[in-house]
Design an enzyme around this catalytic site. Structure first.
Site, PDB file in Angstrom:
ATOM      1  N   GLU A  37      47.733  29.285  31.172  1.00 22.27           N
ATOM      2  CA  GLU A  37      48.560  29.661  30.012  1.00 22.27           C
ATOM      3  C   GLU A  37      49.524  28.539  29.664  1.00 22.27           C
ATOM      4  OE1 GLU A  37      49.518  33.422  31.982  1.00 22.27           O
ATOM      5  OE2 GLU A  37      49.018  34.408  30.103  1.00 22.27           O
ATOM      6  N   GLY A  95      48.809  31.811  34.964  1.00 25.90           N
ATOM      7  CA  GLY A  95      49.928  31.183  34.257  1.00 25.90           C
ATOM      8  C   GLY A  95      49.756  29.682  34.146  1.00 25.90           C
ATOM      9  N   ALA A 101      51.065  31.819  38.055  1.00 25.14           N
ATOM     10  CA  ALA A 101      52.431  32.274  38.343  1.00 25.14           C
ATOM     11  C   ALA A 101      52.468  32.641  39.826  1.00 25.14           C
ATOM     12  CB  ALA A 101      52.763  33.495  37.486  1.00 25.14           C
TER      13      ALA A 101
HETATM   14  N1  T1G Z   1      51.051  32.840  43.898  1.00 22.78           N
HETATM   15  C1  T1G Z   1      51.588  32.754  45.129  1.00 22.78           C
HETATM   16  N2  T1G Z   1      50.933  32.238  46.207  1.00 22.78           N
HETATM   17  C2  T1G Z   1      49.675  31.795  45.993  1.00 22.78           C
HETATM   18  C3  T1G Z   1      49.048  31.863  44.736  1.00 22.78           C
HETATM   19  C4  T1G Z   1      49.796  32.403  43.656  1.00 22.78           C
HETATM   20  N3  T1G Z   1      49.305  32.464  42.424  1.00 22.78           N
HETATM   21  N4  T1G Z   1      47.784  31.357  44.878  1.00 22.78           N
HETATM   22  C5  T1G Z   1      47.662  30.992  46.159  1.00 22.78           C
HETATM   23  N5  T1G Z   1      48.786  31.243  46.828  1.00 22.78           N
HETATM   24  C6  T1G Z   1      49.044  30.967  48.246  1.00 22.78           C
HETATM   25  C7  T1G Z   1      48.178  31.806  49.170  1.00 22.78           C
HETATM   26  O1  T1G Z   1      48.777  33.057  49.417  1.00 22.78           O
HETATM   27  C8  T1G Z   1      48.120  30.937  50.398  1.00 22.78           C
HETATM   28  O2  T1G Z   1      49.377  31.100  51.066  1.00 22.78           O
HETATM   29  C9  T1G Z   1      48.118  29.521  49.828  1.00 22.78           C
HETATM   30  O3  T1G Z   1      48.666  29.633  48.514  1.00 22.78           O
HETATM   31  C10 T1G Z   1      46.732  28.929  49.735  1.00 22.78           C
HETATM   32  O4  T1G Z   1      45.938  29.884  49.020  1.00 22.78           O
HETATM   33  C11 T1G Z   1      51.806  35.355  34.233  1.00 22.78           C
HETATM   34  C12 T1G Z   1      50.514  37.085  35.937  1.00 22.78           C
HETATM   35  C13 T1G Z   1      44.128  29.035  43.805  1.00 22.78           C
HETATM   36  C14 T1G Z   1      41.710  29.572  44.232  1.00 22.78           C
HETATM   37  O5  T1G Z   1      45.346  34.897  40.740  1.00 22.78           O
HETATM   38  O6  T1G Z   1      42.788  32.407  43.768  1.00 22.78           O
HETATM   39  O7  T1G Z   1      49.518  33.809  36.811  1.00 22.78           O
HETATM   40  O8  T1G Z   1      48.504  31.989  53.251  1.00 22.78           O
HETATM   41  O9  T1G Z   1      44.320  30.253  50.910  1.00 22.78           O
HETATM   42  O10 T1G Z   1      41.369  29.120  49.330  1.00 22.78           O
HETATM   43  O11 T1G Z   1      49.636  35.521  33.377  1.00 22.78           O
HETATM   44  O12 T1G Z   1      44.691  30.720  46.119  1.00 22.78           O
HETATM   45  O13 T1G Z   1      48.953  29.553  52.961  1.00 22.78           O
HETATM   46  O14 T1G Z   1      50.877  31.196  52.998  1.00 22.78           O
HETATM   47  O15 T1G Z   1      43.867  31.135  48.593  1.00 22.78           O
HETATM   48  O16 T1G Z   1      42.232  26.906  48.355  1.00 22.78           O
HETATM   49  C15 T1G Z   1      47.096  34.151  38.766  1.00 22.78           C
HETATM   50  C16 T1G Z   1      45.368  33.190  43.055  1.00 22.78           C
HETATM   51  C17 T1G Z   1      48.414  34.621  39.289  1.00 22.78           C
HETATM   52  C18 T1G Z   1      45.109  32.716  41.626  1.00 22.78           C
HETATM   53  C19 T1G Z   1      43.112  28.485  45.986  1.00 22.78           C
HETATM   54  N6  T1G Z   1      46.493  33.260  39.707  1.00 22.78           N
HETATM   55  N7  T1G Z   1      45.029  32.167  44.016  1.00 22.78           N
HETATM   56  O17 T1G Z   1      42.288  29.019  47.025  1.00 22.78           O
HETATM   57  O18 T1G Z   1      43.811  28.655  49.020  1.00 22.78           O
HETATM   58  S1  T1G Z   1      49.122  35.861  38.260  1.00 22.78           S
HETATM   59  C20 T1G Z   1      45.657  33.731  40.659  1.00 22.78           C
HETATM   60  C21 T1G Z   1      43.719  31.886  44.309  1.00 22.78           C
HETATM   61  C22 T1G Z   1      49.515  35.005  36.854  1.00 22.78           C
HETATM   62  C23 T1G Z   1      50.360  35.087  34.519  1.00 22.78           C
HETATM   63  C24 T1G Z   1      49.786  35.828  35.646  1.00 22.78           C
HETATM   64  C25 T1G Z   1      43.504  30.853  45.371  1.00 22.78           C
HETATM   65  C26 T1G Z   1      43.123  29.484  44.816  1.00 22.78           C
HETATM   66  P1  T1G Z   1      49.429  30.936  52.670  1.00 22.78           P
HETATM   67  P2  T1G Z   1      44.409  30.075  49.427  1.00 22.78           P
HETATM   68  P3  T1G Z   1      42.337  28.363  48.487  1.00 22.78           P
END
Ligand code: T1G
Length: 695
Positions: free
Chosen positions: A106, A103, A63
């Protein structure tokens, strides 16, 4: 942002395309568009099956975390989409590559069949954000892989490989080739559909919940406990489980711990951006790094570089120090093999990439040289003068100085634009923070190269301007000033440390300084007393240093270390502190933990505000990341400036003014930035100072 819809025979393929990770954003209408496209395909008479895949490098990173600070109900739209997919009368096959997280996983679990490309990774990392999987993950994952395995995935937040997911039952097929082609093949021979939400409650539920609950550790984040609660509520009534999950998710979403962790998530990425850097500025290639100095820092820096696969030449003029550094490097790398972190081949390659030398000339062809010699301006000047003649003219020269004036060092070389600061934190191969010090003359591409190198070696690089102590240590000086004043006024070391550690600091200030070396702090205080005589200084800590009690290194500091490591309260120090208060006419009083934390925190906030105002830090969040990654500030607390926004800057100002009216009031003079923002009702988090701090 789009959901690309294509047709392959009787199958409709929906490809997620939304930013770098295909985040399931509600705010920009992406989730809504996906739901509409699923509905369109489901009602298309020519469509017999649906494949959902991700564009770019991954299926879906989850998400959109950025949505969470808005309307908490937005996640409901994602839940509705997921329910729609699972209820779809036509088979929905998920084609997973790269990553399926949060998400994204999910959504994949709501599909009726999952094909994953070998090497992809699947996970529910919500706990790292102080959240729980809030779109059905706590109810579907246990049904697919069992309660124990599901709890381990959700409580660790760590992804599993597609291979592991296959064996666990999370995915149905593993492919080496094109995962969409494989999914289309599945669609052509429709397999028995599994709606994970309708699968039975796993047989290991009770035992798994009990054992994981028993291992839960107290902490600011309640997410782990809430995850267990959701799994414990698994029953034949999926709707009830989903309702509980949604309610607990909402609670966590509003918690300080989750807000802090989400602030850190974005903060770690924001600080990588250099305001005002022209778009055409590119980092230089760094293929070979020189390190000057084989002491503790030089050795740690060399290890950090070698561990990232960079060839390193270390120049250390003292043969015995060089031999010791080389032995430590080999031993540390080999230990990674023994601990199963790397294979022997990787270790051998890293060790082979290390060259030891006893003369600076060996660094002549390095792309970048890092000086890590004794923290003395005279020694640094000698090294930089020599390097200026030896290093390649386009080679970058970096100093690991922690407090000295980088501009004075840069002035020693013919081209000061090639000088930058790389302030590593000890142990340099472990601590993630890297203060990248931007000198007055540092060229933009040199700064960009330093930041890129930091990212490459797994550091969180934060740009700092030049001042005494840069960002972290300058604030730490004000933090310690209050700690020592608290000792004089009535608190004892063990109370201060316990209060700060209970609040969320990895280590209390007294133990920290005993570990770092009280003599180092003493030397800095003596220098500053001479340079800034108008500031109030504490005498009690100097009295401890005058006894030669420098901490662990001397077996005694503020604490005693009978076994050389374990800090034990020392009655001699209690007496010394109490005698000092009496001699200086200070009537000791009791302090609450809250007051201790408050004073220490406000000291950091006030100096941090000055640092932002002076342009030493680009943004308040840069200050936060420095403290999270360099000073053990609890991630759930988000950082000093984040905490100030939680308090409210008008409250911060009131408390600073109250303290300024008291003893050593000078230290509490409110930073003008705090006065300005408080007057405007502003927040540090909304401060846009990029225009002012172009490099
Ligand atoms: N939401 C918004 N922006 C995100 C994002 C996310 N989930 N994941 C990454 N970005 C943005 C990040 O800020 C950066 O932006 C760009 O994408 C590249 O990211 C309902 C509640 C996937 C392993 O926790 O772990 O789903 O700086 O530099 O090194 O149950 O991003 O370029 O403007 O990290 O290749 C759950 C979080 C969300 C995964 C990729 N998901 N992301 O790593 O790239 S909560 C996460 C990561 C949720 C549901 C719940 C990593 C990555 P910018 P990056 P990367």
């Amino acid at each position: 942002m789009a959901v690309e819809m294509t047709r392959a025979g009787a199958t409709i393929v929906l490809r997620l395309s939304n930013g770098p990770v295909n985040a399931l954003s509600v705010g920009n209408g992406f989730v809504e568009e996906l739901g509409a496209k699923v509905g369109e395909a489901a009602s298309d008479p020519a469509c017999r099956a649906i494949v959902i895949a991700g564009a770019g490098r991954m299926f879906c990173g989850g998400a959109d975390i950025g949505d969470f600070d808005g309307d908490p109900e937005q996640v409901d739209r994602l839940r509705h989409l997921i329910a729609t997919v699972e209820a779809c009368a036509k088979p929905v096959i998920m084609a997973i590559h790269g990553m399926a997280l949060g998400g994204g996983l999910e959504l994949a679990m709501a599909g009726h069949y999952r094909v994953a490309q070998a090497g992809s990774r699947l996970g529910l990392p919500e706990v790292t954000l102080g959240l729980l999987p809030g779109a059905g993950g706590t109810q579907r994952l246990p049904r697919l892989i069992g309660a124990g395995a599901a709890l381990d995935m959700m409580l660790s937040g760590k992804p599993v490989t597609a291979e592991r997911a296959l064996s666990a039952g999370l995915v149905d097929q593993l492919v080496d080739g094109d995962v969409v082609e494989a999914a289309l093949e599945v669609a052509r021979n429709v397999p028995p559909l599994r709606r994970s939400g309708t699968l039975p409650v796993p047989a290991d539920l009770a035992g798994a919940v009990a054992s994981r609950r028993a291992k839960l550790r107290a902490g600011l984040s309640q997410a782990p406990a809430r995850i267990v609660d959701c799994v414990a509520a698994l029953s034949g009534d999926l709707a009830a489980g989903l309702a509980l999950e949604a309610a607990l998710f909402g609670e966590l979403l509003r918690s300080e711990a989750s807000r802090g962790l989400r602030h850190v998530f974005f903060g770690e990425r924001t600080v990588a951006r250099i305001p005002g850097l022209a778009p055409d500025v590119r980092p230089r290639d760094v293929g070979h790094v020189g390190v000057v100095g084989g002491g503790l820092m030089g050795t740690g820096i060399a290890l950090a570089l070698l561990n990232a696969g960079l060839p390193v030449t270390m120049a250390e003029l003292r043969p015995e120090a060089l031999a010791k550094a080389e032995a430590t490097i080999c031993k540390t790398i080999q230990r990674d093999v023994e601990k199963g972190r790397i294979g022997q081949d990787v270790a051998d390659a890293r060790i082979a990439a290390f060259t030891a030398a006893t003369e600076l000339e060996a660094l002549a062809d390095a792309d970048l040289v890092i000086e890590a010699v004794f923290e003395d301006m005279g020694v640094k000047k000698q090294v930089f003068s020599a390097l200026d003649a030896i290093a390649r003219p386009d080679g970058i020269l970096a100093s690991n100085t922690s407090t000295l004036d980088l501009d004075a060092i840069a002035a020693l070389v013919a081209d000061p634009s090639r000088v930058v600061g790389l302030h590593f934190f000890s142990p340099a191969n472990i601590m993630r923070l890297l203060e990248v010090v931007r000198g007055r003359e540092t060229a933009p591409d040199v700064l960009a190269t330093a930041m890129a190198l930091g990212k490459r070696i797994g550091k969180v690089g934060v740009v700092s301007g030049v001042c005494d102590g840069f960002i972290g240590n300058r604030m730490f000086e004000e933090y310690l000033r209050q700690v020592w004043f608290l000792l004089e006024e009535g608190a004892l070391p063990q109370q201060i440390d316990a209060a700060m550690e209970r609040w969320g600091m990895a280590m209390g200030p007294c133990r920290t300084m005993d570990l770092a070396g009280q003599d180092i702090g003493w030397a800095i205080r003596k220098r500053r007393m001479a340079e800034q005589p108008d500031r109030p200084y504490s005498g009690v800590i100097d009295r401890i240093c005058e006894l030669g009690r420098f901490g662990q290194k001397t077996g005694k500091g503020i604490y005693a270390y009978p076994d050389g490591r374990t800090a034990e309260t020392d009655p001699e120090i209690t007496r010394l502190i109490e005698d000092y208060s009496a001699e200086t006419g200070l009537e000791r009083r009791a302090f609450s933990d809250e007051e201790i934390v408050g004073r220490c925190l406000l000291a950091l906030v006030n100096e941090g505000a000055r640092i932002v105002e002076e342009g030493i830090a680009y943004r308040p969040v840069d200050v936060d990341m420095i403290y999270i990654h360099g000073y053990g500030f609890g991630r759930e607390r988000g950082g000093p400036m984040f905490q100030a926004d939680i308090m409210g800057l008008s409250t911060v100002l009131d408390r600073l003014r109250a303290l300024a009216a008291g003893r050593n009031g000078w230290a509490w003079t409110p930073a003008p930035l705090i006065e300005r923002l408080a007057a405007e009702g502003g927040r540090f988090g909304d401060l846009n100072i990029q225009d002012r701090n172009s490099i």
